[in-house]
Enzyme design. Structure first.
Site, PDB file in Angstrom:
ATOM      1  N   SER A   1     -20.532 -10.038 -25.882  1.00  0.00           N
ATOM      2  CA  SER A   1     -21.487 -10.692 -24.974  1.00  0.00           C
ATOM      3  C   SER A   1     -20.772 -11.343 -23.797  1.00  0.00           C
ATOM      4  O   SER A   1     -21.422 -11.954 -22.940  1.00  0.00           O
ATOM      5  CB  SER A   1     -22.267 -11.781 -25.723  1.00  0.00           C
ATOM      6  OG  SER A   1     -22.993 -11.221 -26.775  1.00  0.00           O
TER       7      SER A   1
ATOM      8  N   THR B   1     -13.715 -18.216 -28.076  1.00  0.00           N
ATOM      9  CA  THR B   1     -13.767 -17.705 -26.698  1.00  0.00           C
ATOM     10  C   THR B   1     -13.543 -18.834 -25.692  1.00  0.00           C
ATOM     11  O   THR B   1     -13.812 -19.979 -25.989  1.00  0.00           O
ATOM     12  CB  THR B   1     -15.162 -17.102 -26.448  1.00  0.00           C
ATOM     13  OG1 THR B   1     -15.414 -16.197 -27.495  1.00  0.00           O
ATOM     14  CG2 THR B   1     -15.271 -16.437 -25.108  1.00  0.00           C
TER      15      THR B   1
ATOM     16  N   GLU C   1     -12.347 -10.474 -34.468  1.00  0.00           N
ATOM     17  CA  GLU C   1     -13.317  -9.799 -33.597  1.00  0.00           C
ATOM     18  C   GLU C   1     -14.079  -8.679 -34.300  1.00  0.00           C
ATOM     19  O   GLU C   1     -15.109  -8.236 -33.804  1.00  0.00           O
ATOM     20  CB  GLU C   1     -12.565  -9.223 -32.391  1.00  0.00           C
ATOM     21  CG  GLU C   1     -13.266  -9.383 -31.075  1.00  0.00           C
ATOM     22  CD  GLU C   1     -13.236 -10.805 -30.584  1.00  0.00           C
ATOM     23  OE1 GLU C   1     -14.312 -11.418 -30.526  1.00  0.00           O
ATOM     24  OE2 GLU C   1     -12.156 -11.311 -30.251  1.00  0.00           O
TER      25      GLU C   1
END
Ligand code: DON
Length: 564
Positions: free
Chosen positions: A445, A373, A412
């Site tokens: 998140s 990320t 993912e």
């Protein structure tokens, strides 16, 4: 304990964020016509600034940065992954969901063996770990709605960096060699080395296949990825490697505009990530409960043992709710307004114990029992802003390159709950709300956040780091606005994280005081030193903008006079 492993594997993580906004019709005297970027590397920072110098807005700058990061920050920047973009444009908050989705043939038990146990590596490495990528559809949707400069102008810097190459920064070269040795240790069979092993520090690294893919995206837009040659390369790669993504899945993918979570706090309005992110609700709960508790006790010093304990107590409740209620809102009913309702937050805050640790087993979801990320932040001279977090999940995603197309795919699928109660890589557990279903988006998140006061942007923040993203977003916000730190101080102050499980365990950054650590251990906490993701933050002050990239990373932030 297996859950603890998340804290030892943070080296796999990477994060960056991006943000942009624009509108020449707005006047924003309070930022003195300045524009700012806080980017995870220098290539993206310079490209985003150049776009704004050419008259582009913050969204244009974000799109250009996102594509550059797919070339120069391959561990997290991507076209094979997804993300979220929080936008404030022309005084209107917007949220773009370009999260990956499960392929059509995915099913709830796809990562379980015959004994019903989760086969961990399958959701983390190789073709079966990937969701259908969302990044190109996301950038296209953002451009269609808000773009000011031509699409080709925004993709071109990435094409040039892939085709002509760039000088490899030391930190990237280190990440690549770490990845290669990890894959060797775990006996992962991948083509990663063939594509990346020659990217040595200080040498020029060219990516010809990626350059061709980016040219197709530049010339054909979204179709340059989801149809034609690029799509064929993805589908062939899937067929060859036992993956699930089909042409139909690619054609079906769409980025979605959603209502951002809005939460009022101390005269500010937070504009942040709604489901399928858990982040916005979690940040709102965290700062909301903190304020409730502060009605009966004075604000402890920043990063004191009392402060860390208080935040950990709140974190227990935040993560209990996350595990129970959160998932893709197109598939499950996520009770967002109930979860951030002030009465509910007051009730949850009443359970917080100031002087001792609540028993983990007693902390339940509060509403009802229900059936690598990277982040960047951008602000333009007109006061528009973008907060963007994008991801492949772990460092370098599923660690395999799509042959012929030259880019890494995400892993993912690990963000789904592979089995109720079994933690994912980040130690997050979930139940039915986040179980795998065809075309569903996995719970995230990622929390790209913009904070407004009197309808003007005060703060743009976000971070990578899996579940620790929520702590990084919350604490960077509190550092900047509650403890009134400068942007530099706010991003570099040591942070900490507690997420209910592992039991009474607090992960913390190097630099947290030894005395505070000892006090927390004496209370009964297990303390684990760790690294989270790098925060990229822009703050408005009385005299202008401040921008900061967390010093640990290879980020670059710039504040400059806007020229148009
Ligand atoms: O969406 C999420 O929450 C995770 N896939 C984010 C992964 C991440 O932040 C890894 N990097 N640092």
């Amino acid at each position: 304990m297996r859950l603890l492993s998340i804290y030892f594997f943070t080296v796999w993580l990477i994060g960056c964020s991006a943000g942009t906004a624009t509108n020449p019709d707005l006047s924003s005297a309070s930022i003195n016509g300045q524009q700012a970027v806080a980017m995870p590397d220098a290539f993206s920072a310079d490209a985003a600034m150049a776009v704004m110098d050419d008259g582009g807005n913050a969204i244009d700058a974000a799109i250009a940065a996102e594509f550059v990061l797919a070339v120069t920050l391959p561990e997290a920047g991507n076209i094979g992954g997804g993300g979220f973009m929080t936008i404030y444009h022309d005084h209107r908050p917007m949220f773009l969901d370009y999260r990956e989705m499960a392929p059509g043939s995915a099913d709830r038990d796809m990562y379980l063996n015959e004994q019903g146990q989760v086969v961990k590596m399958d959701s983390l490495f190789g073709a079966r770990a990937s969701g259908v990528p969302g990044t190109v559809a996301g950038m296209w949707a953002a451009h269609q709605k808000f773009g000011k400069l031509p699409w080709k102008r925004l993709v071109q810097p990435a094409v040039e960096l892939a085709e002509q190459g760039f000088v490899v920064p030391k930190k990237l070269a280190e990440r690549i060699s770490d990845q290669i040795s990890r894959a060797e240790k775990r006996d992962i069979n991948s083509n990663f080395n063939r594509y990346f092993a020659h990217a040595k520090a200080g040498t020029v690294f060219k990516q010809p296949e990626l350059a061709s893919t980016l040219k197709r995206i530049r010339d054909e837009g979204k179709e340059g990825f989801y149809a034609g040659e690029t799509a064929q390369a993805i589908v062939q790669y899937m067929q060859k490697n036992n993956g699930l993504i089909t042409q139909n899945d690619l054609s079906r993918y769409e980025a979605k505009w959603r209502q951002p979570v809005r939460y009022h706090w101390r005269g500010y309005t937070l504009v942040t990530a709604p489901p399928p992110s858990s982040g916005g609700v979690a940040v709102a709960q965290w700062i909301g409960m903190l304020d409730d508790v502060l009605e009966n006790t004075t604000l402890p010093a920043q990063n004191s043992a009392s402060y860390v304990h208080l935040m950990a107590e709140i974190g227990k409740r935040v993560f209990a709710d996350r595990a129970e209620y959160m998932g893709d809102p197109d598939f499950v009913n996520v009770p967002v307004s109930q979860l951030i309702d002030q009465n509910y937050i007051d009730k949850r805050a009443n359970e917080v114990t100031i002087n001792n640790i609540s028993a983990t087993e007693d902390v339940k979801p509060g509403l009802y029992e229900s059936p690598q990320t990277t982040h960047f932040s951008v602000m333009d001279q007109w006061g528009n802003a973008v907060s963007n977090t994008t991801t492949l999940n772990l460092l370098f995603g599923n660690a395999m390159v799509v042959e012929g197309a030259g880019f890494l795919l995400n892993d993912e699928m690990d963000d789904f709950s592979a089995k109720a109660g079994v933690p994912n890589f980040f130690g997050a557990v979930g139940g039915t709300a986040n179980e795998i279903q065809p075309y569903k988006r996995m719970l995230s998140s990622m929390t790209p956040t913009i904070v407004l006061k009197d309808n003007e942007v005060q703060l743009v923040t976000g971070s990578p780091g899996g579940t620790t993203i929520i702590s990084s977003a919350t604490q960077s916000l509190l550092n900047a606005l509650l403890f009134d730190m400068t942007a530099e101080e706010a991003v570099n102050a040591p942070r900490f994280h507690h997420q209910l499980l592992p039991k009474d365990t607090i992960a913390y950054h190097e630099g947290l005081s030894q005395q505070v650590i000892a006090e927390l251990e004496a209370m009964g906490y297990t303390m684990k030193q760790s690294n989270f993701g790098d925060v990229q933050l822009i703050k408005r002050t009385a005299t202008g903008l401040e921008a900061a990239s967390e010093a640990r990373g290879r980020g670059k932030s710039i504040v400059a006079a806007g020229g148009h």
